[in-house]
Motif scaffolding. Structure first.
Motif, PDB file in Angstrom:
ATOM      1  N   HIS A   1       0.675  -1.330  -0.339  1.00 44.97           N
ATOM      2  CA  HIS A   1      -0.358  -0.517  -0.466  1.00 44.97           C
ATOM      3  C   HIS A   1       0.847   1.646   0.110  1.00 44.97           C
ATOM      4  CE1 HIS A   1      -4.155  -2.150   1.668  1.00 44.97           C
ATOM      5  NE2 HIS A   1      -3.533  -2.618   0.464  1.00 44.97           N
TER       6      HIS A   1
ATOM      7  N   LEU B   1      -5.030   8.910   4.726  1.00 46.83           N
ATOM      8  CA  LEU B   1      -5.320   8.639   3.270  1.00 46.83           C
ATOM      9  C   LEU B   1      -4.568  10.381   2.538  1.00 46.83           C
ATOM     10  CD1 LEU B   1      -7.683   6.024   3.692  1.00 46.83           C
ATOM     11  CD2 LEU B   1      -5.225   5.505   2.404  1.00 46.83           C
TER      12      LEU B   1
ATOM     13  N   CYS C   1     -10.402   5.032  -2.233  1.00 46.97           N
ATOM     14  CA  CYS C   1      -9.461   4.392  -1.401  1.00 46.97           C
ATOM     15  C   CYS C   1     -10.666   3.576  -0.487  1.00 46.97           C
ATOM     16  CB  CYS C   1      -8.028   4.356   0.044  1.00 46.97           C
ATOM     17  SG  CYS C   1      -7.987   3.549   0.958  1.00 46.97           S
TER      18      CYS C   1
ATOM     19  N   VAL D   1      -5.098  10.524  -2.202  1.00 43.62           N
ATOM     20  CA  VAL D   1      -5.613   9.550  -2.711  1.00 43.62           C
ATOM     21  C   VAL D   1      -6.802  10.404  -2.532  1.00 43.62           C
ATOM     22  CG1 VAL D   1      -7.364   7.508  -1.671  1.00 43.62           C
ATOM     23  CG2 VAL D   1      -5.143   7.023  -1.694  1.00 43.62           C
TER      24      VAL D   1
ATOM     25  N   LEU E   1      -1.399   3.506  -2.749  1.00 41.47           N
ATOM     26  CA  LEU E   1      -1.501   4.484  -2.420  1.00 41.47           C
ATOM     27  C   LEU E   1      -1.882   5.777  -3.037  1.00 41.47           C
ATOM     28  CD1 LEU E   1      -2.063   4.098   1.430  1.00 41.47           C
ATOM     29  CD2 LEU E   1      -3.938   4.017  -0.422  1.00 41.47           C
TER      30      LEU E   1
END
Length: 278
Positions: free
Chosen positions: A158, A181, A168, A186, A162
């Motif tokens: 990840h 994130l 996600c 993301v 990512l």
């Protein structure tokens, strides 16, 4: 849609009570089918009327051929990255409790499997990766179309994956927060909470979508089906969703997953999904 990741052979047994250490229980039924996050998501995409291409590892073992037949019978086009592999595929032991559909799963997943990914994965309107085959996930996510990550649990890949991900879709126990994130690039973060609300954040806006209450008969694979439905909906949209579209897309995935948990068994839900207009 391209679904890239794990396929297993699932031995699914329904019991009155989940087994406890040192005890034996007798099951009321048993099913032998293809499973795994990407494979179950592919079945959902096909049931919704999408073109489901599954990039995965199965091989030539008799159990692998059983899983292949099951997937093809449900409209999934399988791209086997190790078609000559003679070792048995990953087998998952799944036990489902009769009264509420709760399940327990034991699986080795893709541990110890090394693959070489072709450079010519098929074109798709959207891509789902589950991270179980890291090289495959990175190759599949390197695309201009929307990429959805099934982040049921954290995996070392990840860290590289990512920044390539547009959506996600993580579980309640996933260790990275929405802020974390977004800091990794993301744009859309969605978090499921079982029977609770699905929360989302995008473009500085956040919200939640409650799933419809259902009497659960089998929760096994419901999250995978949810991810497949979300990917199908994003592919139909044709771009990375914004805050205005997310509630409807999540709502659709919630409804498809609700059909799954209302039915006993791994595939009993498929005909109802095929019969609906989504």
């Amino acid at each position: 849609m391209l679904l890239a990741g794990l396929s297993t052979v699932d031995v699914v047994q329904r019991v009155v009570e989940l087994p406890v250490p040192g005890r034996k229980v007798q099951s009321n039924s048993v099913a032998l089918v293809a499973g795994g996050p990407a494979a179950n998501a592919a079945v959902a995409v096909a049931a919704l009327g999408g073109q489901a291409a599954l990039a995965t590892v199965l091989g030539a073992h008799p159990l692998a051929l059983l899983a292949l037949r099951d997937l093809e019978q449900h409209g999934v086009s399988v791209i086997d990255l190790m078609p000559d592999r003679v070792e048995p595929p990953t087998v998952s032991a799944v036990v489902v409790r009769e009264d509420d559909g709760e399940r327990t799963v034991v699986s080795r997943n893709a541990v110890g499997t090394t693959i070489t990914v072709p450079t010519d994965l098929p074109a798709a309107d959207a891509v789902l990766v589950d991270g179980h085959h890291p090289v495959l996930a990175l190759r599949a996510a390197n695309t201009a179309v929307p990429v959805v990550l099934d982040a049921g649990s954290y995996k070392p890949v990840h860290d590289e994956l990512l920044p390539l991900v547009d959506v996600c879709a993580c579980s309640a126990t996933y260790p990275l927060s929405a802020k974390d994130l977004r800091g990794r690039g993301v744009p859309v973060v969605i978090r499921t909470h079982g029977a609770g609300p699905v929360t989302w954040s995008c473009d500085g806006v956040s919200g939640e979508v409650w799933p419809e209450p259902v009497a659960a008969k089998d929760t096994s694979g419901a999250g995978d089906v949810w991810h497949g439905a979300l990917t199908w909906a994003i592919g139909r949209l044709g771009r990375v969703p914004g805050a205005a579209e997310l509630p409807a897309l999540i709502g659709l995935a919630n409804r498809v997953a609700a059909v799954k948990v209302r039915h006993e068994g791994p595939r009993a839900w498929v005909d109802e999904v095929r019969g609906e207009q989504w």
